[in-house]
Design a protein around this motif. Sequence first.
Motif, PDB file in Angstrom:
ATOM      1  N   PRO A  67      -0.930   2.729  -1.429  1.00 61.45           N
ATOM      2  CA  PRO A  67       0.271   2.077  -1.975  1.00 61.45           C
ATOM      3  C   PRO A  67       0.721   0.881  -1.131  1.00 61.45           C
ATOM      4  CG  PRO A  67       0.829   4.209  -1.003  1.00 61.45           C
ATOM      5  CD  PRO A  67      -0.663   4.134  -1.060  1.00 61.45           C
ATOM      6  N   VAL A  68       0.421   0.912   0.174  1.00 64.00           N
ATOM      7  CA  VAL A  68       0.737  -0.215   1.046  1.00 64.00           C
ATOM      8  C   VAL A  68      -0.580  -0.845   1.498  1.00 64.00           C
ATOM      9  CG1 VAL A  68       1.782  -0.943   3.227  1.00 64.00           C
ATOM     10  CG2 VAL A  68       2.907   0.810   1.842  1.00 64.00           C
ATOM     11  N   THR A  69      -0.756  -2.115   1.177  1.00 61.53           N
ATOM     12  CA  THR A  69      -1.991  -2.826   1.512  1.00 61.53           C
ATOM     13  C   THR A  69      -2.023  -3.150   3.006  1.00 61.53           C
ATOM     14  OG1 THR A  69      -2.085  -3.802  -0.690  1.00 61.53           O
ATOM     15  CG2 THR A  69      -3.356  -4.896   1.041  1.00 61.53           C
ATOM     16  N   VAL A  70      -3.127  -2.826   3.654  1.00 56.88           N
ATOM     17  CA  VAL A  70      -3.277  -3.085   5.084  1.00 56.88           C
ATOM     18  C   VAL A  70      -3.828  -4.496   5.294  1.00 56.88           C
ATOM     19  CG1 VAL A  70      -4.414  -2.393   7.223  1.00 56.88           C
ATOM     20  CG2 VAL A  70      -3.619  -0.642   5.604  1.00 56.88           C
ATOM     21  N   VAL A  71      -3.068  -5.293   6.039  1.00 54.66           N
ATOM     22  CA  VAL A  71      -3.466  -6.668   6.329  1.00 54.66           C
ATOM     23  C   VAL A  71      -3.910  -6.762   7.782  1.00 54.66           C
ATOM     24  CG1 VAL A  71      -2.595  -9.035   6.572  1.00 54.66           C
ATOM     25  CG2 VAL A  71      -1.937  -7.663   4.586  1.00 54.66           C
ATOM     26  N   VAL A  72      -4.996  -7.498   8.021  1.00 60.49           N
ATOM     27  CA  VAL A  72      -5.440  -7.833   9.382  1.00 60.49           C
ATOM     28  C   VAL A  72      -5.604  -9.348   9.429  1.00 60.49           C
ATOM     29  CG1 VAL A  72      -6.564  -5.599   9.729  1.00 60.49           C
ATOM     30  CG2 VAL A  72      -7.891  -7.523   8.812  1.00 60.49           C
ATOM     31  N   ASP A 114      -2.062 -15.299  -1.274  1.00 60.89           N
ATOM     32  CA  ASP A 114      -2.528 -15.299  -2.666  1.00 60.89           C
ATOM     33  C   ASP A 114      -1.409 -15.875  -3.527  1.00 60.89           C
ATOM     34  OD1 ASP A 114      -3.210 -14.745  -5.292  1.00 60.89           O
ATOM     35  OD2 ASP A 114      -4.024 -12.767  -4.862  1.00 60.89           O
ATOM     36  N   ASP A 115      -1.636 -17.057  -4.074  1.00 61.19           N
ATOM     37  CA  ASP A 115      -0.562 -17.792  -4.755  1.00 61.19           C
ATOM     38  C   ASP A 115      -0.134 -17.167  -6.074  1.00 61.19           C
ATOM     39  OD1 ASP A 115       1.011 -19.918  -3.935  1.00 61.19           O
ATOM     40  OD2 ASP A 115       0.158 -21.267  -5.435  1.00 61.19           O
ATOM     41  N   ASN A 116      -0.878 -16.187  -6.543  1.00 62.17           N
ATOM     42  CA  ASN A 116      -0.541 -15.556  -7.819  1.00 62.17           C
ATOM     43  C   ASN A 116       0.329 -14.316  -7.665  1.00 62.17           C
ATOM     44  OD1 ASN A 116      -2.162 -17.359  -9.449  1.00 62.17           O
ATOM     45  ND2 ASN A 116      -3.960 -16.335  -8.579  1.00 62.17           N
ATOM     46  N   LYS A 117       0.623 -13.941  -6.404  1.00 67.52           N
ATOM     47  CA  LYS A 117       1.346 -12.683  -6.203  1.00 67.52           C
ATOM     48  C   LYS A 117       2.534 -12.847  -5.256  1.00 67.52           C
ATOM     49  CE  LYS A 117      -2.794  -9.881  -7.021  1.00 67.52           C
ATOM     50  NZ  LYS A 117      -3.772  -8.928  -6.460  1.00 67.52           N
ATOM     51  N   ASP A 118       3.593 -12.095  -5.560  1.00 63.60           N
ATOM     52  CA  ASP A 118       4.698 -11.941  -4.618  1.00 63.60           C
ATOM     53  C   ASP A 118       4.240 -10.916  -3.587  1.00 63.60           C
ATOM     54  OD1 ASP A 118       6.359 -13.637  -6.034  1.00 63.60           O
ATOM     55  OD2 ASP A 118       7.343 -12.024  -7.150  1.00 63.60           O
ATOM     56  N   VAL A 119       4.276 -11.293  -2.311  1.00 65.41           N
ATOM     57  CA  VAL A 119       3.804 -10.372  -1.267  1.00 65.41           C
ATOM     58  C   VAL A 119       4.930 -10.078  -0.278  1.00 65.41           C
ATOM     59  CG1 VAL A 119       2.117  -9.967   0.565  1.00 65.41           C
ATOM     60  CG2 VAL A 119       1.458 -11.277  -1.476  1.00 65.41           C
ATOM     61  N   LEU A 120       5.307  -8.804  -0.208  1.00 62.92           N
ATOM     62  CA  LEU A 120       6.265  -8.345   0.793  1.00 62.92           C
ATOM     63  C   LEU A 120       5.456  -7.751   1.936  1.00 62.92           C
ATOM     64  CD1 LEU A 120       9.436  -7.850   1.240  1.00 62.92           C
ATOM     65  CD2 LEU A 120       8.869  -5.454   0.777  1.00 62.92           C
ATOM     66  N   ILE A 121       5.618  -8.287   3.145  1.00 61.06           N
ATOM     67  CA  ILE A 121       4.819  -7.799   4.262  1.00 61.06           C
ATOM     68  C   ILE A 121       5.707  -7.394   5.428  1.00 61.06           C
ATOM     69  CG2 ILE A 121       4.401 -10.167   5.106  1.00 61.06           C
ATOM     70  CD1 ILE A 121       1.634  -9.064   6.104  1.00 61.06           C
ATOM     71  N   GLU A 122       5.372  -6.237   6.005  1.00 62.58           N
ATOM     72  CA  GLU A 122       6.061  -5.735   7.194  1.00 62.58           C
ATOM     73  C   GLU A 122       5.192  -6.014   8.411  1.00 62.58           C
ATOM     74  OE1 GLU A 122       7.141  -1.595   9.545  1.00 62.58           O
ATOM     75  OE2 GLU A 122       5.965  -1.545   7.703  1.00 62.58           O
ATOM     76  N   PHE A 123       5.754  -6.717   9.392  1.00 64.66           N
ATOM     77  CA  PHE A 123       5.098  -6.933  10.675  1.00 64.66           C
ATOM     78  C   PHE A 123       5.613  -5.821  11.598  1.00 64.66           C
ATOM     79  CE2 PHE A 123       5.537 -10.961   8.502  1.00 64.66           C
ATOM     80  CZ  PHE A 123       4.302 -11.576   8.676  1.00 64.66           C
ATOM     81  N   VAL A 135       2.657  -7.249  -4.252  1.00 66.19           N
ATOM     82  CA  VAL A 135       1.912  -6.512  -3.225  1.00 66.19           C
ATOM     83  C   VAL A 135       2.872  -6.113  -2.116  1.00 66.19           C
ATOM     84  CG1 VAL A 135       0.090  -6.657  -1.465  1.00 66.19           C
ATOM     85  CG2 VAL A 135      -0.231  -7.758  -3.692  1.00 66.19           C
ATOM     86  N   ILE A 136       2.838  -4.830  -1.773  1.00 69.38           N
ATOM     87  CA  ILE A 136       3.593  -4.331  -0.626  1.00 69.38           C
ATOM     88  C   ILE A 136       2.578  -4.146   0.496  1.00 69.38           C
ATOM     89  CG2 ILE A 136       5.168  -2.573   0.253  1.00 69.38           C
ATOM     90  CD1 ILE A 136       6.232  -4.194  -2.169  1.00 69.38           C
ATOM     91  N   ALA A 137       2.755  -4.885   1.600  1.00 67.45           N
ATOM     92  CA  ALA A 137       1.721  -4.919   2.641  1.00 67.45           C
ATOM     93  C   ALA A 137       2.332  -4.710   4.020  1.00 67.45           C
ATOM     94  CB  ALA A 137       0.985  -6.257   2.593  1.00 67.45           C
ATOM     95  N   LYS A 138       1.450  -4.421   4.982  1.00 67.65           N
ATOM     96  CA  LYS A 138       1.888  -4.264   6.372  1.00 67.65           C
ATOM     97  C   LYS A 138       0.778  -4.768   7.291  1.00 67.65           C
ATOM     98  CE  LYS A 138       0.204   0.506   6.943  1.00 67.65           C
ATOM     99  NZ  LYS A 138       0.574   1.902   7.277  1.00 67.65           N
ATOM    100  N   VAL A 139       1.182  -5.244   8.502  1.00 65.55           N
ATOM    101  CA  VAL A 139       0.212  -5.700   9.484  1.00 65.55           C
ATOM    102  C   VAL A 139       0.697  -5.302  10.879  1.00 65.55           C
ATOM    103  CG1 VAL A 139       1.279  -8.003   9.638  1.00 65.55           C
ATOM    104  CG2 VAL A 139      -1.087  -7.693  10.386  1.00 65.55           C
ATOM    105  N   ASP A 140      -0.217  -4.778  11.678  1.00 68.44           N
ATOM    106  CA  ASP A 140       0.090  -4.473  13.072  1.00 68.44           C
ATOM    107  C   ASP A 140       0.068  -5.798  13.831  1.00 68.44           C
ATOM    108  OD1 ASP A 140       0.143  -3.793  15.734  1.00 68.44           O
ATOM    109  OD2 ASP A 140      -1.384  -2.234  15.610  1.00 68.44           O
ATOM    110  N   ALA A 141       1.244  -6.339  14.113  1.00 68.54           N
ATOM    111  CA  ALA A 141       1.345  -7.663  14.724  1.00 68.54           C
ATOM    112  C   ALA A 141       0.970  -7.659  16.203  1.00 68.54           C
ATOM    113  CB  ALA A 141       2.757  -8.222  14.550  1.00 68.54           C
ATOM    114  N   THR A 142       0.741  -6.471  16.774  1.00 66.26           N
ATOM    115  CA  THR A 142       0.286  -6.416  18.167  1.00 66.26           C
ATOM    116  C   THR A 142      -1.240  -6.431  18.249  1.00 66.26           C
ATOM    117  OG1 THR A 142       0.171  -3.981  18.305  1.00 66.26           O
ATOM    118  CG2 THR A 142       2.300  -5.020  18.759  1.00 66.26           C
ATOM    119  N   ALA A 143      -1.909  -6.139  17.150  1.00 66.43           N
ATOM    120  CA  ALA A 143      -3.377  -6.067  17.148  1.00 66.43           C
ATOM    121  C   ALA A 143      -4.026  -7.175  16.335  1.00 66.43           C
ATOM    122  CB  ALA A 143      -3.832  -4.706  16.606  1.00 66.43           C
TER     123      ALA A 143
END
Length: 498
Positions: free
Chosen positions: A356-361, A371-380, A412-420
């Motif tokens: 459910p939450v997309t993992v971003v690296v 991605d210009d076609n999507k609203d992306v909410l991302i948690e750092f 897209v609901i996404a998250k990224v580990d901003a320390t890694a």
Amino acid sequence: MHNVQKLAFGLLAAAAVASASDVHQLKKDNFDEFVKANDIVLAEFFAPWCGHCKALAPEYEEAATTLKEKDIKLVKVDCTEETELCQQHGVEGYPTLKVFRGLDNVSPYKGQRKAAAITSYMIKQSLPAVSSVTKDSLEEFKKADKVVLVAYLDAADKTSTEVFSKVAEKLRDNYPFGSSTDAELAEAEGVKAPAIVLYKSFDEGKSVFSEKFDAEAIEKFAKTASTPLIGEVGPDTYSDYMAAGIPLAYIFAETPEERTELSNAIKPVAEAQRGVINFATIDAAAYGAHAGNLNLKADKFPAFAIQDTVKNQKYPFDQEQKITLDSIKAFVDDFVAGKVEPSIKSEPIPESNDGPVTVVVAKNYNDIVLDDNKDVLIEFYAPWCGHCKALAPKYEELGALYANSEFKDKVVIAKVDATANDVPDEIQGFPTIKLYPAGAKDKAVTYSGSRTVEDLIKFIAENGKYKAEVAEKAEESAAPSATETTSTAAAEETHDEL
């Protein structure tokens, strides 16, 4: 017995002095009257349970004592007792600090939450945009702050006077501004009207602007000349360096002596790149972990790295090489010439990414977030961050709501580990949540509300291209206020974060 009584009295007197406060605590029935009676007042709206308010308290007290002799008053209001008064002044989180010049002229406090910063900011606020300076008051005016600007003008030169006044109004939060039309005073200071002298309590002591008066040129001069040739990165200066708009070169070393030695060694490089790159030392004993954020080994010092603060790209200097004038000059010259490739830290792209939450690296950041076609909410986030851990189940729920809705291909609901992972944004606290709207990726919106599923849904609906709103499955309890739990959250963790 007499001596015992004297001792007891002395202790009681000392306790009374110790408990005395130069911060005035106000209530609804005396707030308006107090503000009207004073030319300028800094008010802190707080809650006793707020961790950031507790951290601010001793700094606020110290500033109040220092500013007392300047007749600048600091006050505080307990919003758990004075709810109506706090609502009246638009308080949504704690602490909230506002500058009052009467009840009709109120502005947010924009400085750091340290005693010296509060003192400096409020002195600048108390002065007129441009103070008149004479030969008798110049020396005192020079001491108003670490950096002051004085324009030496011809009384008939209205154009230069207007330009200087315009800059002073714009930058009054940054520096005290003065002016003089005394030609003899200008000559004594080594300039001829029109000219500006920036006096500073560091480096060479002053810098002179003698070009044609142009607002943009004066602003650039002030910004460059007011920055130490080789300053120091720490909690009080970090955000200023990040906002400077030019790269920052870090000199990591564990002792003051070593930092001084290295600064002296590469001073010619800093002088050659003044206004192009900022240089600063950093205490590796206290903030060595920050080396990891610059893709340096965090256990091998001294070390050197350059950070592009606009693109948040990192350029670590080879830690196997010795830091010398020649080696750093060659590295910096290559950086300025665009010959050094940025170092990119990234976790592997996940083999499966259908949760459910997309993992971003770092390696898939552009493909997903931009991605210009999507609203992306991302948690750092950071793995050690307590607030991030508390948010995790609610964030998963949010992701599931959108994944199972008509908007599953648009949001897209996404998250990224901003320390890694290296990310384009400079993240100063965890969690940081941003929305990158479809069709407007250059206009990301940072979230500052309560961390509830309901409020996050509203945020996406209000700021996303598709105005996507989904129905919540269950009600939630309210989360702590945004000011209490955002950006400075890192300070509540057991990590030395800048």
